[in-house]
Every structure is written in structure tokens, then in C-alpha cells.
Scaffold this active site. Sequence first.
Site, PDB file in Angstrom:
ATOM      1  N   GLY A  54      88.222  58.198  28.828  1.00 32.69           N
ATOM      2  CA  GLY A  54      88.006  56.960  27.779  1.00 32.69           C
ATOM      3  C   GLY A  54      86.640  56.580  27.829  1.00 32.69           C
ATOM      4  CB  CYS A  72      82.768  53.704  35.476  1.00 34.70           C
ATOM      5  SG  CYS A  72      82.049  53.217  34.057  1.00 34.70           S
ATOM      6  CG  LEU A  73      82.127  58.703  31.448  1.00 38.14           C
ATOM      7  CD1 LEU A  73      82.663  58.863  29.985  1.00 38.14           C
ATOM      8  CD2 LEU A  73      81.930  60.005  32.123  1.00 38.14           C
ATOM      9  CD  GLN A 115      81.974  53.355  29.294  1.00 37.31           C
ATOM     10  OE1 GLN A 115      83.007  53.403  28.904  1.00 37.31           O
ATOM     11  NE2 GLN A 115      81.634  53.788  30.063  1.00 37.31           N
ATOM     12  CG  HIS A 148      87.535  52.011  33.567  1.00 39.25           C
ATOM     13  ND1 HIS A 148      87.480  51.989  34.761  1.00 39.25           N
ATOM     14  CD2 HIS A 148      86.598  52.219  32.819  1.00 39.25           C
ATOM     15  CE1 HIS A 148      86.009  52.423  34.499  1.00 39.25           C
ATOM     16  NE2 HIS A 148      85.593  52.607  33.500  1.00 39.25           N
ATOM     17  CD  GLU A 149      87.289  53.229  29.057  1.00 43.90           C
ATOM     18  OE1 GLU A 149      86.129  52.882  28.529  1.00 43.90           O
ATOM     19  OE2 GLU A 149      87.029  54.256  29.905  1.00 43.90           O
ATOM     20  CG  HIS A 175      83.524  49.472  30.174  1.00 41.71           C
ATOM     21  ND1 HIS A 175      82.284  49.446  30.584  1.00 41.71           N
ATOM     22  CD2 HIS A 175      84.270  50.676  30.724  1.00 41.71           C
ATOM     23  CE1 HIS A 175      82.099  50.365  31.731  1.00 41.71           C
ATOM     24  NE2 HIS A 175      83.530  51.098  31.633  1.00 41.71           N
TER      25      HIS A 175
END
Length: 166
Positions: free
Chosen positions: A46, A93-94, A51, A135-136, A139
Amino acid sequence: MAILEIKKYPDEVLKGKAESVTEINGDLQKLIDDMIETMYKSNGIGLAAPQVGVSKRLIVVDTSIREENQSLIVLINPEIKLSEGDILSEEGCLSLPGFITRLKRKEKVYVTGLDRKGNPIEIEATGLLSRALQHEIDHLDGILIIDRISPLKRELFRRKYSKSKK
């Protein structure tokens, strides 16, 4: 298509609430394509627009590598309408490379939004897809996984992070 730079903690764009998408145009379509390519190149499941430095309510999610019967999802202006149950699982997380923690999330979510063409979309999700959507969407509200852990764990993370930057 292009690989975009993934913003890392503590970049300011990760802390703010993203703006609603008001126009679906060629620029947005290019951003969607670039986000998809960036997510796949980074081995993520995702990615949210903040991000990659764009404060817009846009996410891409693909859990098909770990879940059957799933495919790429593009969601514009997503909202969690209903959620139920709790489940504890590991999450990374990226934007926080190398950091993995156990988090409690809702087991099932019902999410609405628009697809990349502007058509209304509704998703009822469980499992990894439910976790990825939550999660996304976090963000988009300026929430990182470190904001969902205990104050003690957060402080330990910040100390370790500060040492790694020196």
C-alpha cells in the site's frame, strides 16, 4: 511512469491531514500510475499520496501477493464507514524503514471512495486488506504507526532513530 521518492519519518508531509481530491484529471492519473509503480518497486502492499510528498486523499493498495482473490485497488477520498472486531498483528511502513511493531486494528472495515475514473466504490475488507486500508487511510490523516504505539515504545523508537541519523 516514474519511481517517486518515498518520504521518511519525520518529514512534515507525513504529519498533516491530506486535502480531498476535487478534480480527476491527467495529472492525477499520472500520480496514480507513479504511486503504483513506486509501491511495487518498494515491495509494499500500500501507498498513500502523502508518502510521496503529495498531500491529497489518494491511496493504492494491492495485497494479492499474500491474499488470494485480491487485486490492485485505487481509492480517491477513501473513508472508513464501519468497522468491527479487533485483531493484533505485525505492521511495518515504507516511511519507517526497518521498523515493525504489533498493532491492534479493526478486523473488518467497510470503506467507500472513488475509483480512478471517479466512480463510487465500496469495499468490505477483512484480513490483510482491512489492515492495509486502515494503515493507508491513517496516512491521509497524518497518523503513522508510531502514533499508535505506547508512549514508552514511541520514545524508544525516537531514541533509536536519532542515534541512526548521527
